[in-house]
Design an enzyme around this catalytic site. Structure first.
Site, PDB file in Angstrom:
ATOM      1  N   GLY A   1       0.863  -1.177   0.000  1.00 13.70           N
ATOM      2  CA  GLY A   1       0.000   0.000   0.000  1.00 13.70           C
ATOM      3  C   GLY A   1       0.898   1.224   0.000  1.00 13.70           C
TER       4      GLY A   1
ATOM      5  CB  ALA B   1       2.552   2.427   4.721  1.00 12.52           C
TER       6      ALA B   1
ATOM      7  CG  HIS C   1     -16.158   8.103   6.144  1.00 13.29           C
ATOM      8  ND1 HIS C   1     -17.088   8.942   5.604  1.00 13.29           N
ATOM      9  CD2 HIS C   1     -14.962   8.526   5.690  1.00 13.29           C
ATOM     10  CE1 HIS C   1     -16.470   9.837   4.844  1.00 13.29           C
ATOM     11  NE2 HIS C   1     -15.183   9.605   4.883  1.00 13.29           N
TER      12      HIS C   1
ATOM     13  CB  SER D   1     -14.803  11.093  -1.338  1.00 15.61           C
ATOM     14  OG  SER D   1     -13.932  12.073  -0.858  1.00 15.61           O
TER      15      SER D   1
ATOM     16  NE  ARG E   1     -13.188  11.163   7.267  1.00 11.49           N
ATOM     17  CZ  ARG E   1     -12.277  10.568   6.541  1.00 11.49           C
ATOM     18  NH1 ARG E   1     -11.672   9.493   6.994  1.00 11.49           N
ATOM     19  NH2 ARG E   1     -11.975  11.028   5.346  1.00 11.49           N
TER      20      ARG E   1
ATOM     21  CG  LEU F   1      -4.375   8.903   1.234  1.00  6.30           C
ATOM     22  CD1 LEU F   1      -4.815   9.474  -0.110  1.00  6.30           C
ATOM     23  CD2 LEU F   1      -4.243   7.385   1.117  1.00  6.30           C
TER      24      LEU F   1
HETATM   25  C1  LIG Z   1     -12.772   3.706   0.527  1.00  4.21           C
HETATM   26  C2  LIG Z   1     -11.650   4.399   1.231  1.00  4.21           C
HETATM   27  C3  LIG Z   1     -11.281   5.674   0.850  1.00  4.21           C
HETATM   28  C4  LIG Z   1     -10.254   6.345   1.509  1.00  4.21           C
HETATM   29  N1  LIG Z   1      -9.926   7.600   1.120  1.00  4.21           N
HETATM   30  C5  LIG Z   1      -8.910   8.252   1.760  1.00  4.21           C
HETATM   31  C6  LIG Z   1      -8.525   9.562   1.363  1.00  4.21           C
HETATM   32  O1  LIG Z   1      -9.078  10.149   0.447  1.00  4.21           O
HETATM   33  N2  LIG Z   1      -7.515  10.161   2.034  1.00  4.21           N
HETATM   34  C7  LIG Z   1      -6.849   9.547   3.059  1.00  4.21           C
HETATM   35  O2  LIG Z   1      -5.932  10.126   3.617  1.00  4.21           O
HETATM   36  N3  LIG Z   1      -7.192   8.286   3.433  1.00  4.21           N
HETATM   37  C8  LIG Z   1      -8.190   7.637   2.811  1.00  4.21           C
HETATM   38  N4  LIG Z   1      -8.526   6.359   3.211  1.00  4.21           N
HETATM   39  C9  LIG Z   1      -7.675   5.652   4.174  1.00  4.21           C
HETATM   40  C10 LIG Z   1      -6.420   5.134   3.449  1.00  4.21           C
HETATM   41  O3  LIG Z   1      -6.768   4.686   2.168  1.00  4.21           O
HETATM   42  C11 LIG Z   1      -5.722   3.998   4.178  1.00  4.21           C
HETATM   43  O4  LIG Z   1      -5.584   4.299   5.529  1.00  4.21           O
HETATM   44  C12 LIG Z   1      -4.335   3.767   3.606  1.00  4.21           C
HETATM   45  O5  LIG Z   1      -4.406   3.621   2.210  1.00  4.21           O
HETATM   46  C13 LIG Z   1      -3.661   2.559   4.242  1.00  4.21           C
HETATM   47  O6  LIG Z   1      -2.436   2.361   3.596  1.00  4.21           O
HETATM   48  P1  LIG Z   1      -1.432   1.248   4.100  1.00  4.21           P
HETATM   49  O7  LIG Z   1      -0.270   1.278   3.175  1.00  4.21           O
HETATM   50  O8  LIG Z   1      -1.154   1.434   5.538  1.00  4.21           O
HETATM   51  O9  LIG Z   1      -2.223  -0.129   3.968  1.00  4.21           O
HETATM   52  P2  LIG Z   1      -2.993  -0.814   2.708  1.00  4.21           P
HETATM   53  O10 LIG Z   1      -3.137   0.081   1.559  1.00  4.21           O
HETATM   54  O11 LIG Z   1      -4.198  -1.423   3.296  1.00  4.21           O
HETATM   55  O12 LIG Z   1      -2.007  -1.959   2.258  1.00  4.21           O
HETATM   56  C14 LIG Z   1      -1.803  -3.118   3.015  1.00  4.21           C
HETATM   57  C15 LIG Z   1      -0.829  -4.000   2.281  1.00  4.21           C
HETATM   58  O13 LIG Z   1      -0.423  -5.046   3.146  1.00  4.21           O
HETATM   59  C16 LIG Z   1      -0.508  -6.280   2.475  1.00  4.21           C
HETATM   60  N5  LIG Z   1      -0.719  -7.302   3.496  1.00  4.21           N
HETATM   61  C17 LIG Z   1      -1.619  -7.295   4.520  1.00  4.21           C
HETATM   62  N6  LIG Z   1      -1.453  -8.382   5.282  1.00  4.21           N
HETATM   63  C18 LIG Z   1      -0.443  -9.090   4.734  1.00  4.21           C
HETATM   64  C19 LIG Z   1       0.184 -10.313   5.050  1.00  4.21           C
HETATM   65  N7  LIG Z   1      -0.166 -11.023   6.130  1.00  4.21           N
HETATM   66  N8  LIG Z   1       1.175 -10.769   4.241  1.00  4.21           N
HETATM   67  C20 LIG Z   1       1.562 -10.059   3.158  1.00  4.21           C
HETATM   68  N9  LIG Z   1       1.010  -8.881   2.810  1.00  4.21           N
HETATM   69  C21 LIG Z   1       0.026  -8.410   3.593  1.00  4.21           C
HETATM   70  C22 LIG Z   1      -1.634  -6.106   1.484  1.00  4.21           C
HETATM   71  O14 LIG Z   1      -1.492  -7.040   0.455  1.00  4.21           O
HETATM   72  C23 LIG Z   1      -1.384  -4.664   1.034  1.00  4.21           C
HETATM   73  O15 LIG Z   1      -0.395  -4.660   0.037  1.00  4.21           O
HETATM   74  C24 LIG Z   1      -9.578   5.705   2.568  1.00  4.21           C
HETATM   75  C25 LIG Z   1      -9.947   4.425   2.971  1.00  4.21           C
HETATM   76  C26 LIG Z   1     -10.997   3.791   2.323  1.00  4.21           C
HETATM   77  C27 LIG Z   1     -11.434   2.454   2.824  1.00  4.21           C
END
Ligand SMILES: Cc1cc2nc3c(=O)[nH]c(=O)nc-3n(C[C@H](O)[C@H](O)[C@H](O)COP(=O)(O)OP(=O)(O)OC[C@H]3O[C@@H](n4cnc5c(N)ncnc54)[C@H](O)[C@@H]3O)c2cc1C
Length: 698
Positions: free
Chosen positions: A89, A91, A318, A336, A389, A500
Site C-alpha cells: 500500500g 506505506a 465514516h 468521499s 467524522r 495517505l
Molecule cells: C474507501 C476508502 C477511501 C479512503 N480515502 C482516503 C482519502 O481520500 N484520504 C486519506 O488520507 N485516506 C483515505 N482512506 C484511508 C487510506 O486509504 C488507508 O488508511 C491507507 O491507504 C492505508 O495504507 P497502508 O499502506 O497502511 O495499507 P494498505 O493500503 O491497506 O495496504 C496493506 C498491504 O499489506 C498487504 N498485506 C496485509 N497483510 C499481509 C500479510 N499477512 N502478508 C503479506 N502482505 C500483507 C496487502 O497485500 C497490502 O499490500 C480511505 C480508505 C478507504 C477504505
C-alpha cells in the site's frame, strides 16, 4: 410491662447497632476498593518518553535534532543488509522503494496479484499538506494543531508535529513522480477542504487520489524491482514472524514465514529487520469500506510475539457511506468526504415527512427548503458540514435514532448538491466529483444530480494498531510498523485526508531515517540460514494451525461466522458503547470463537489455492481483535474521538473526555491464548498544547 419496654429497647438498640455496623462495613469496603484500585493503578507498567525515544528540545526542532544525531549506515554496508517489507500500500510501497533506493536489499510481500491492488488504491478524496497555496492562513503548526485537536488530544505531540512538518515534502515528491494532482486554471496545484479544518489544504486527483499516489509509489518500486534491489513476492501472505535471540539473549525479528497463495506452499525468509505495513483491521466488522483482503492478521502476529497493541478501540466510523441495503451484502461503499465541501447534509424537520420518505411515498426533492433540517449547520455553525467524522457520524445517528432517517430502514440522511449545482453549474460539480456521482448511481440506481444522495455512517479506518516508538519500531527489536497498521498519529479520531499523508510520511520520509539507527548496529550480523531451529519451529506452528483448521470440517461457512461477528461488533462495540453492552459483547465474541474453532467448514485442500482457508486464517485473528477492541473500550471510561461511551457525554450529546484519568495510550500486552491481556500505559503529558474541549460551534 417493664420487661416489654426493656425488650423493645433491646430490639431498637440491636437494629441501630446492625445499621451502624452495615454502614461501617460499606465505608470500609469503599476504602478497600479505592486502595485496591490505587494498587492496581500503581501496578500498571508505564512507557516513559525515553522508552518511546521522543527526542528532547522544542517541538519544532525535535525531528531535525533527531536526524542530526541518529546513526547512519554507510553505502557499502547497506548492500550487506536485507529488509523485509510486508505490504505494498502507500506505506509499504513507499518504504520498499525508498529503502532500496538507499541501497538496502528489500524483499517486498503482498497478498494481491499486483502491488497496485493494495487497499490504498481505493482512497478517494485527497491528501493533506501544509503548503498554504491558498494563502488562507495554513501553516505546519496549524496542521499539527488541527490533527492533535481532531484526534481529541490522544496522540503524541512529537509525532504529530513531525507528520505536519514532512507533509510538504510528500507533495513535492509525488509531483516529481508525475502524480497528476488536480490543478487550477493557471496551472497551480488545487486544494479543497476536509473535515476538522478551516483551511483548504487537501491535494487531490479527482476522486482517485489513492490510485494516483499508489501509481507514483509503484513506479518508484518498479524501478527498484528492475534494478534488482527489490525482490517482489506477490500473492504471498505472511503467517508468522521469526524471532531469534542475539548474543545478549534479546529477541530480534529475523524473518518471516509466508504462504504462497497460489501453490499453498509454506516458505521461510530471512532479513536483518522486518517492516510491516499491512493496513487496518476495520474488516473485523465484516461490513466496512475496506478492501475485501484488508485484515489484521499481521498485527496479531506481531502482538503474539510481544509487540504491544495500542488503542484497539479507536475505530473510525465514516459519516458518508452508501447505506446497507440487504443481508447478502459483503461490502460498504464510501462516498468521499470531499463531497462535504459542496454537499449539504439534512433530514426532514417533520417526523411525518420522514415517515413518508421511509414508506417511499415522496423523494427528498419533494420536501421544501423550509422543512429541511441542516442539522450540522444548525449545531456546528463554525464548521458546518465540515465537522470531523466522529462528530458528523454521531449527529447522523442521533437524527436517525429519533426517527428522522430518510430511507426504508430509517438509517440514512441526505447529502444534497442542489445548492452547489445552482451556484456552480452541473458541469463544475461533475468535474469535481463526477466519478463519485457515477459510482453512487450505479449502486443505488438513482441520479444524485436530481435527487439528494442517501448516506449513513460505516466502519472505515482504525486509529488503533501496533504501538511504535518515535522510530516506528515496535517493542520487539528489529520489528517496525508503518501506515494504518501502527497506532499512528491520529489519536482517537483521524481527520480526512490524513491517512495517505501518514502512510507516505512513514514510508518516504520517516522510516528511511529511523531504521538506520537500528541497522547501524546490525552491520556485523551475517545473513542467517532459514534452516535454523527458530525458522523450523515457526513453520511447524503455522502448519499445525492450518491442519487444525482444515480438520474441523464443521457446518458453517467462514463468511457466516464473520457476519455474526460483524453484527456483534456493530451492535456492542460500534458507534455508541456502554459498559453493560461491552460486557455482553465480549461474552458473545467468546461464543463466536468457540463456534469458529469447532464448526467452521473449509472446503478444498491446504496445499493449493484456497480462498476459504485464507479467509479462515484471517477470521481467527479478527475474532481476537474484536475481543481486544471490546476489552479496551470497556476499560476506557470516557468518550473521545471515535470511541463514544454513552455514559460519558455532555448534556448536548457531545463526547466527554476524562483527561485526569485517561490521557494515555492504552497498550495491551499478549499474555497467552485465552488469557486476559495486560494493560500498559504511555502517558500523554502535553508540553506544548493546551487540552481543550473540542469546539466546532464557534
Ligand atoms: C474507501 C476508502 C477511501 C479512503 N480515502 C482516503 C482519502 O481520500 N484520504 C486519506 O488520507 N485516506 C483515505 N482512506 C484511508 C487510506 O486509504 C488507508 O488508511 C491507507 O491507504 C492505508 O495504507 P497502508 O499502506 O497502511 O495499507 P494498505 O493500503 O491497506 O495496504 C496493506 C498491504 O499489506 C498487504 N498485506 C496485509 N497483510 C499481509 C500479510 N499477512 N502478508 C503479506 N502482505 C500483507 C496487502 O497485500 C497490502 O499490500 C480511505 C480508505 C478507504 C477504505
Amino acid at each position: 410491662m417493664k420487661e416489654e419496654i426493656i425488650e423493645a429497647a433491646k430490639k431498637t438498640a440491636k437494629k441501630v447497632a446492625v445499621k451502624a455496623a452495615k454502614k461501617a462495613v460499606e465505608a470500609a469496603e469503599v476504602v478497600v476498593n479505592k486502595a485496591a484500585d490505587a494498587l492496581k493503578e500503581a501496578a500498571v507498567p508505564v512507557i516513559t518518553p525515553e522508552m518511546a525515544k521522543i527526542p528532547a528540545g522544542p517541538l519544532e526542532l525535535k525531528w531535525t535534532n533527531y536526524k542530526n544525531h541518529q546513526k547512519l549506515v554507510n553505502p557499502a554496508n547497506k548492500r550487506r543488509l536485507d529488509v523485509i517489507v510486508i505490504g505494498t500500500g502507500l506505506a509499504g510501497a513507499s518504504a520498499a522503494a525508498s529503502l532500496a533506493e538507499m541501497g538496502f536489499n528489500v524483499l517486498n510481500f503482498c497478498i494481491q496479484d499486483s502491488p497496485r491492488r493494495a487497499h490504498s488504491i481505493a482512497a478517494q478524496g485527497g491528501i493533506n499538506a501544509a503548503k498554504n497555496y491558498q494563502n488562507d492562513g495554513d501553516s505546519v503548526y496549524r496542521l499539527y494543531y488541527d490533527t492533535i485537536k481532531g484526534g481529541d488530544y490522544r496522540a503524541r505531540e512529537a509525532n504529530v508535529y513531525r507528520l505536519a512538518e514532512v507533509s510538504n515534502n510528500i507533495i513535492d515528491q509525488c509531483v516529481a513522480q508525475g502524480v497528476p494532482f488536480a490543478r487550477e486554471y493557471g496551472g497551480l496545484l488545487d486544494n479543497r477542504s476536509f473535515g476538522g479544518a478551516q483551511v483548504s489544504r487537501t491535494f487531490y486527483a479527482k476522486g482517485q487520489t489513492g490510485q494516483q499516489l499508489l501509481l507514483g509509489a509503484y513506479s518508484a518500486l518498479s524501478r527498484q524491482i528492475g534494478k534488482g534491489k527489490v525482490k517482489m513476492y506477490t500473492r504471498y501472505e505472511m503467517l508468522d514472524i521469526v524471532l531469534i535471540k542475539d548474543e545478549n539473549g534479546e529477541q530480534r525479528a529475523r524473518g518471516i514465514i509466508a504462504r504462497n497463495l497460489v501453490t499453498g506452499r509454506i516458505e521461510r525468509f530471512f532479513a536483518h529487520a522486518v517492516v510491516v505495513g499491512s493496513g487496518g483491521y476495520g474488516n473485523t466488522f465484516f461490513l466496512s469500506t475496506n478492501a475485501m483482503a484488508s485484515n489484521g492478521s499481521a498485527a496479531m502476529q506481531m502482538y503474539r510475539h510481544g509487540a504491544l497493541f495500542a488503542n484497539p478501540c479507536y475505530a473510525q466510523i465514516h459519516p458518508t457511506c452508501i447505506p446497507k441495503h440487504g443481508d447478502f451484502q459483503s461490502k460498504l461503499t464510501l462516498m468521499s468526504e470531499s463531497l462535504r465541501n459542496d454537499g449539504r447534509i439534512w433530514v426532514p424537520k417533520k417526523l411525518e415527512d420522514a415517515k413518508r420518505l421511509q414508506a417511499g411515498e415522496i423523494k427528498g426533492r419533494d420536501i421544501p427548503e423550509e422543512d429541511r433540517d441542516y442539522y450540522l449547520e444548525r449545531r456546528y455553525p463554525a464548521f458546518g458540514n465540515l465537522v470531523p467524522r466522529d462528530v458528523a457520524s454521531r449527529a447522523a445517528k442521533e437524527r436517525c435514532d429519533k426517527g428522522y432517517g430518510v430511507n426504508n430502514t430509517g438509517l440514512a440522511v441526505f447529502l444534497d448538491f442542489s445548492d452547489a449545482i445552482q451556484r456552480l453549474g452541473k458541469d463544475v460539480v461533475a468535474q469535481k466529483y463526477g466519478n463519485l456521482f457515477q459510482m453512487y448511481e450505479k449502486i443505488v440506481d438513482e441520479n444524485p444530480y436530481e435527487n439528494p444522495m442517501m448516506i449513513f455512517p460505516a466502519i472505515h479506518y482504525t486509529m488503533g494498531g501496533i504501538w511504535v516508538d518515535y522510530e516506528l519500531q515496535t517493542t520487539v527489536k528489529g520489528l517496525f510498523c508503518i501506515g494504518e497498521a501502527n497506532f499512528s498519529d491520529h489519536g482517537a479520531n483521524r481527520l480526512g485526508a490524513s491517512a495517505l499523508m501518514q502512510g507516505l510520511a512513514d514510508g518516504y520520509f520517516v522510516l528511511p531515517y529511523t531504521i538506520q539507527n537500528y541497522l547501524s548496529d546490525q552491520i556485523g550480523v551475517p545473513r542467517m540460514s532459514t534452516d535454523l531451529p527458530e525458522f523450523a519451529a515457526a513453520e511447524k506452528a503455522v502448519q499445525d494451525k492450518i491442519d487444525r483448521l482444515m480438520a474441523i470440517q464443521g457446518k458453517r461457512s467462514v463468511d457466516s461466522i464473520h457476519k455474526e461477528l460483524g453484527l456483534v461488533m456493530w451492535d456492542f462495540v460500534g458507534m455508541g458503547r456502554t459498559a453493560e453492552g461491552l460486557k455482553e459483547g465480549i461474552k458473545k465474541i467468546d461464543a463466536i470463537k468457540k463456534e469458529f474453532w469447532t464448526n467452521v467448514y473449509i472446503p478444498g485442500e491446504a496445499n493449493s489455492l484456497n480462498n476459504e482457508l485464507e479467509k479462515a486464517l484471517r477470521l481467527a485473528d479478527f475474532i481476537e481483535i474484536g475481543r481486544l477492541m471490546a476489552v479496551d473500550a470497556l476499560h476506557r471510561e470516557e468518550s473521545c474521538g471515535g470511541h463514544f461511551r454513552e455514559e460519558y457525554q455532555t448534556p448536548e450529546g457531545e463526547a466527554l473526555r476524562q483527561d485526569d484519568k485517561f490521557a494515555y495510550v492504552g497498550c495491551w500486552k499478549y499474555m497467552g491464548d485465552d488469557k486476559e491481556p495486560q494493560l500498559i500505559k504511555e502517558p500523554l503529558d502535553y508540553e506544548f498544547t493546551e487540552r481543550k474541549t473540542r469546539n466546532y460551534k464557534n
